[in-house]
Design an enzyme around this catalytic site. Sequence first.
Site, PDB file in Angstrom:
ATOM      1  N   GLU A 351     -28.201  29.279 -15.044  1.00 32.11           N
ATOM      2  CA  GLU A 351     -28.147  28.993 -13.602  1.00 32.11           C
ATOM      3  C   GLU A 351     -29.323  29.691 -12.935  1.00 32.11           C
ATOM      4  OE1 GLU A 351     -25.615  30.487  -9.720  1.00 32.11           O
ATOM      5  OE2 GLU A 351     -24.552  30.303 -11.634  1.00 32.11           O
ATOM      6  N   ARG A 355     -33.083  31.584  -4.761  1.00 26.75           N
ATOM      7  CA  ARG A 355     -33.329  32.743  -3.913  1.00 26.75           C
ATOM      8  C   ARG A 355     -34.812  33.046  -3.782  1.00 26.75           C
ATOM      9  NH1 ARG A 355     -28.847  36.731  -6.777  1.00 26.75           N
ATOM     10  NH2 ARG A 355     -27.052  35.330  -6.590  1.00 26.75           N
ATOM     11  N   LYS A 440     -15.975  28.286  -8.644  1.00 23.80           N
ATOM     12  CA  LYS A 440     -16.595  29.584  -8.909  1.00 23.80           C
ATOM     13  C   LYS A 440     -15.818  30.651  -8.124  1.00 23.80           C
ATOM     14  CE  LYS A 440     -20.860  32.079  -7.755  1.00 23.80           C
ATOM     15  NZ  LYS A 440     -22.235  31.952  -7.217  1.00 23.80           N
TER      16      LYS A 440
END
Length: 528
Positions: A351, A355, A440
């Site tokens: 993943e 950012r 999640k």
Amino acid sequence: CAMAGAMLRSRLLSHQALRPDICRTLGFVATRHHGASPMMAGVLNAQSAPSFNASSPVSVRPLVNIGFPSLTAKSDIMVVAPFAIQKREKAKLRDPEKPKRPMSPWLHFLADFRTQGKAKSLGHKEVVSTAAKEWHALSPTSRRRFEEPYEVQKKRYDILVKEYVESGKKDAWKRDPAKPKRPLTAYLLFLQDFPPHPELKLTERAKLAGEKWKEMSAEAKRPFLQKAADAQAAYEQSKKAYKASGKEQAWKEKVGIAATEAKSKAKAGASKLKAKLAKEKAAKAKAKAKAKGRAKADAPEKPAGRAAAPAEEVLKRLTACTVIPVVALEDVAHAVPLAIALREGGIDVAEITLRTSCAVECIREVAQKSEGVCVGAGTVLTPEQVDLAVEAGADFIVSPGFDLAVARRCRARRVLYLPGVATPTEVMLATTRFKLKHLKFFPASCFGGVSTLKAFSSVFPQISFMPTGGVTEANIGDFLSLPNVMAAGGSWMVAPAAVKSAAESGNWSAITDGAKSASAAAHAAHKK
């Protein structure tokens, strides 16, 4: 305007200065004044009603204080007329022989102002307001130029009106002289015989007579009732004969009412037909939209652009990998070597979080150049980021929280969506609204970690979670031992310092060893 007129009428009727004859004819009150509210100005046609100045019993001052701040003491002319004149659906009928009222000084000034060059560039309201300001600014001497012609015309008009009224033409125009008159009611017959009381006002006398009538017995009322019934029967016969004679239609044609009634009837029929057609059109459009919406809902959504891998296959790879590295890269050149090192260590899913500014390019590089690696996008916050990530090659989308817009876009793109949840309410929103079964759990360490997921397993037995946030090599086994945990995400094996050191040295064996260790711990706990 009708509501304003009703309010003015009720207020003025209670004012002591009003004359009874004005009270009987009062139906609407407005102002023909200089520079006041455009809504009130022009409401009445000044040609069709008598006027009263500030010295008349209908004074200006009561109107100033009853809710219309735009009316000032400069409103020097009051207009009183029946409300029926204001009905727009009825054409204004006017006797051709009736004298026409002359234009007031203000209207003469306004007509003169409109001929000036500066008025041509202004709108209607701007012309009136600008002219009103100039009119107020005129000196009495300057106003005389407009007042003198009006005074001469007014004198001539008063003479003609007097002759018109005395000739009987006014009454003949308002009502056919041959038309039978409606008889008085029993109470009005009694009121005629009621003794006069000079010391009482007209309204007080009528009130006294009304109270007397209520107190009378049926025997005392019988003569008046019988007389009124006989008069009514005679009136009905005369009315029937009047209509049969054709005099009514002849009078209507003479004054123009027949043409107006025919025009109104045709207009009403056209309006009714138009409304019917509009209603049918709206019903068809509604049915069409409903059918279109049903077809759209039944039809599967077609993804735009690149198609992500099927969600079932991606879920199988996530479950098989069990540990998902959460990566934040500062350099695109590090993406492919890192993905290869992880794959060699037994982790073929990664993943890459959005950012950093190069995150999308990193996803593209891994998807195109790292064979056998399933790459997803993390920290996805907007639908636009979903499109960028999927087009770059992401096969699953991870968000820190649940967002409706992101969920809709993932559904449209047919890409696996793993939204972050932390509370039962968030779980219920994601599962009941969008039927999501895989979520999640973030941030896991801040919201109870293993104990919270254990509690979730009893109330949400069909939901599987991927805990992230605070997951380490030391506690990953605790998470993966739970039946409702399909995989766990962490960043300890891809720490920024370790990635930077491997890139500088060109030796990625430390990343590979960390991946092997994490994968072994995860698989051991998962099997257990």
